[in-house]
Each structure stands twice: as structure tokens, then as C-alpha cells.
Design a protein around this motif. Structure first.
Motif, short mmCIF file in Angstrom:
data_model
loop_
_atom_site.label_atom_id
_atom_site.label_comp_id
_atom_site.label_asym_id
_atom_site.label_seq_id
_atom_site.Cartn_x
_atom_site.Cartn_y
_atom_site.Cartn_z
N CYS A 14 -72.53 -20.10 -0.95
CA CYS A 14 -72.77 -20.50 -2.15
C CYS A 14 -73.48 -19.55 -3.12
O CYS A 14 -73.60 -18.07 -2.99
N GLY A 45 -74.33 -23.98 -13.84
CA GLY A 45 -73.47 -23.95 -12.21
C GLY A 45 -72.89 -22.64 -11.64
O GLY A 45 -73.83 -21.71 -12.04
N SER A 139 -74.55 -33.93 -0.14
CA SER A 139 -75.05 -32.13 -0.96
C SER A 139 -74.71 -31.68 -2.16
O SER A 139 -73.72 -32.78 -2.60
N GLY A 140 -74.37 -31.10 -2.81
CA GLY A 140 -72.87 -30.83 -3.64
C GLY A 140 -71.51 -31.08 -3.73
O GLY A 140 -70.78 -31.22 -4.67
N GLY A 141 -71.61 -31.02 -2.64
CA GLY A 141 -69.77 -30.09 -1.98
C GLY A 141 -70.01 -31.45 -1.26
O GLY A 141 -68.52 -31.69 -0.94
N ASP A 163 -66.14 -37.00 -6.23
CA ASP A 163 -67.36 -36.39 -5.99
C ASP A 163 -68.09 -36.58 -5.12
O ASP A 163 -68.49 -37.67 -4.79
N GLU A 167 -72.82 -33.05 -6.63
CA GLU A 167 -72.12 -33.01 -7.57
C GLU A 167 -71.61 -33.55 -9.22
O GLU A 167 -72.20 -34.00 -10.03
N ASP A 170 -75.76 -33.10 -10.64
CA ASP A 170 -75.43 -31.93 -11.23
C ASP A 170 -74.70 -32.58 -12.80
O ASP A 170 -75.12 -31.90 -13.94
N LYS A 171 -73.14 -33.13 -12.81
CA LYS A 171 -73.01 -33.19 -14.25
C LYS A 171 -73.46 -34.54 -15.47
O LYS A 171 -73.37 -34.25 -16.40
N TYR A 180 -79.77 -27.15 -15.17
CA TYR A 180 -79.30 -26.58 -13.95
C TYR A 180 -80.23 -25.87 -12.66
O TYR A 180 -80.95 -25.06 -13.69
N SER A 214 -67.25 -40.59 -8.98
CA SER A 214 -66.58 -40.50 -10.04
C SER A 214 -66.19 -41.26 -11.09
O SER A 214 -67.11 -41.29 -12.44
N LYS A 217 -69.91 -42.01 -12.08
CA LYS A 217 -69.98 -40.60 -13.65
C LYS A 217 -69.83 -40.62 -14.77
O LYS A 217 -69.84 -40.78 -16.04
#
Length: 342
Positions: A14, A45, A139-141, A163, A167, A170-171, A180, A214, A217
Motif C-alpha cells: 500500500c 486517502g 485493517s483498512g482492507g 466495508d 475503511e 476513515d469514511k 487522514y 456499511s 457507516k
């Protein structure tokens, strides 16, 4: 005298260019990390093309620094372990091609490593893994629960259906205008607020180990949108606390439930969100109550780094896994493809 194995680990999945030297799968001789956070902050991002360019610019110097810090030469290295995936394909290819060039030039074997396997083995660098265990990947992913009977034996029993938790952090952070990366910002604010918004906890089907963020979020974004339409005050600290409590409660419950169902007394946590203080506190309390041993790496080993790739690479090397000069990056690869049953 015990035979020593030196693995050169490389991680470029990344926005960190990282190279390490690991001895015998557990001792860190060096772990050089070149971060790109400052470059990506202005975009809110990670921009894949920018990340790839920074990897190209920094990978050679990072390799040299890691070798110098470890006081070893390439001739002393036994094998080169490199992240094959998942990750940003352009970023992955920089590390893979650098690893292949070294492998060709110095006649060294190359070991492809799954990125999540690396995060799991980050724990091994501080406290040896004992089996069976349950790994919570955050993690982020990725958001996964992985059951392990032994080294390199990965069984994914639960994963996110939409999601990943990082992620979602962060959103949500962007909706309250936090810089960020948003996860650490929300974690810090969450200690100062109150859980007044009662955001939903998403459990899915009974006894499911899967996750979904999701809906949560969307609930946060919709709540903030409604408050703004009514010109009502938005207390960022309360948003952070309410959101984090919802996330942490679900993660902690499902991790503990999985440990109990699989009769596991060892829980490890891996990935960038493992640095989250709210999650650490919740899991420690839950594990103490259930008699489960909890292991979470130091924050520097939670984020992407090459030491974790070298640690996982050591065991893959010992198990006989080898790549070749046709090795390619995979932005979507299953950790169970790396399972090597004893």
C-alpha cells in the motif's frame, strides 16, 4: 550451534515501503519503514499511482538501509520474502520486481507471502504463537477471523461482507472533517465523548462470524446529514464515541464467541486497527473474563511493515514454498491458498 536462517522481508502492498532482516523467524535485525502518509494526506486517502511512484523512488535505498542496519550482506541472506498480495497492484509489483531482481542477481530463493499472513506473524515477533489460536484481522482492507491449528494452517471462519473496519473508520472520519488517516483520530476523540447517538450493532445471522460495517457507516452519515439540515450542533467527540463503541462491541463479541466455539484459549489481533486503544481495552477485559490469552503487537508492528513478512516468510521457507521469476502480484488472493498442513 543452531543453524541460523536470515530472511530479507519486503512489503510494498500500500503506502509504506518497508524492508527487514529477520533471523530464525522471530528476531528483528532491522525493520526499515518509509511512510508516505504526508504525501497522501492532501488527497484524503491513498492514491495508487502516487503510492507506486514513491515505492519506485524509495525501494533501493530502503533495501540498502535494512541491510546496513542489520549489519549483513545479501550474500548472507538465505531467502527473500515479499508480499504477493492482496494490495494495490502497482505498489505490489514494485516490491515483487525488486525482490526478483535481488533473487536473480544473488541466486537466492524468493518466497511469496500473503499480506494477512504477515500481519498474523507480527505477533510471533514479540510472543511466539501457540496453537490452536484465533486471529482477529482488523485493517483498512480486511476484517476476518482466522482459525489456526498450527503454523501456516489458515482457516477463514468469518469475514466482512462489505466495508472493512478500517475503511469504515476513515469514511466516518471524513464526514466529521478529520484528517487522514481517520482511524487514530476517531480513537483519540472517542475517549472524550459520550455514546449518545446509539448507532446500530450489526450482528447478522445467529452464530455468524461474518462482519458488516456499511450499514453502520451509512447510519452515521445519515445522522450527521440530518443534524446539519436542522442546524443542530454536531459534537465530534460524541460521534466518535458512539461509532467506536458500536464497532468495538461487535468485534469483541464475535472474536470471543469464535474462541469459545472452537475451544481456543489464545486470541491474537493483527492489522492497523489493532492499534486502536478502545478495541485493545475491550478485548483485554473480555479475554480476562473468559480465561483467554490475548496478544496484540506493539503499534509499530500493527501497521504495514516488512518484519512481519520476514517472519511469515521464514516458516514458508522452512515448509519448502518457493516462487520463481514469473511471480506476479495478486490484488485479491486467498490466505487459505498459503495453508501448508503439517
Amino acid at each position: 550451534m543452531t543453524q541460523q536462517t536470515l530472511i530479507l522481508g519486503m512489503e510494498t502492498s500500500c503506502d509504506e515501503t518497508s524492508v527487514s532482516v529477520i533471523r530464525n523467524g522471530q528476531e528483528i535485525l532491522s525493520n526499515t519503514v518509509l511512510s508516505q502518509i504526508d504525501s497522501h494526506k492532501r488527497f484524503g486517502g491513498v492514491v495508487p499511482e502516487v503510492a507506486s511512484r514513491h515505492h519506485v523512488e524509495g525501494v533501493t535505498a530502503t533495501i540498502e538501509e535494512a541491510l546496513d542496519s542489520a549489519n549483513v550482506t545479501m550474500h548472507e541472506i538465505d531467502a527473500i520474502a515479499v508480499t504477493q498480495g492482496p494490495g494495490l497492484i502497482g505498489a505490489l509489483l514494485i516490491g515483487i520486481n525488486a525482490a526478483k531482481a535481488l533473487a536473480f542477481a544473488y541466486d537466492k530463493p524468493i518466497i511469496p507471502v500473503h499480506h494477512i499472513a504477515g500481519h498474523i506473524y507480527a505477533n510471533h515477533l514479540e510472543q511466539p504463537l501457540t496453537f490452536p489460536l484465533m486471529a482477529l484481522i482488523v485493517s483498512g482492507g480486511h476484517t476476518e477471523l482466522v482459525y489456526m491449528k498450527d503454523h501456516l494452517n489458515f482457516e477463514v471462519i468469518g469475514e466482512t461482507r462489505d466495508d472493512a473496519v478500517g475503511e469504515a473508520y476513515d469514511k466516518v472520519a471524513r464526514t466529521i472533517n478529520l484528517p487522514y488517516p481517520g482511524g487514530p483520530q476517531i480513537d483519540q476523540l472517542a475517549t472524550q465523548g459520550q455514546d449518545v447517538y446509539d448507532f446500530p450493532r450489526v450482528w447478522l445471522e445467529k452464530d455468524s462470524y461474518d462482519f458488516s460495517f456499511s450499514g453502520l457507516k451509512s447510519a452515521v452519515i445519515n445522522k450527521l446529514h440530518n443534524l446539519r439540515q436542522k442546524n443542530e450542533e454536531i459534537v465530534e467527540e460524541n460521534v466518535a464515541t458512539s461509532f467506536q463503541n458500536s464497532v468495538v462491541e461487535v468485534l469483541s463479541y464475535k472474536a470471543i464467541h469464535a474462541c469459545k466455539s472452537y475451544d481456543v484459549k489464545r486470541l491474537i489481533v493483527a492489522g492497523g486497527v489493532a492499534s486502536n486503544k478502545g478495541l485493545r481495552t475491550s478485548l483485554k477485559e473480555a479475554c480476562d473474563n473468559e480465561g483467554i490469552t490475548l496478544t496484540i503487537p506493539s503499534p509499530s508492528l500493527c501497521t504495514d511493515n516488512a518484519a512481519m513478512i520476514g517472519a511469515a516468510g521464514h516458516y514458508l521457507y522452512q515448509a519448502g514454498l518457493r516462487g520463481d521469476l514469473a511471480l506476479n502480484g495478486e490484488n485479491n488472493i486467498d490466505i487459505e491458498d498459503f495453508t501448508m498442513s503439517k
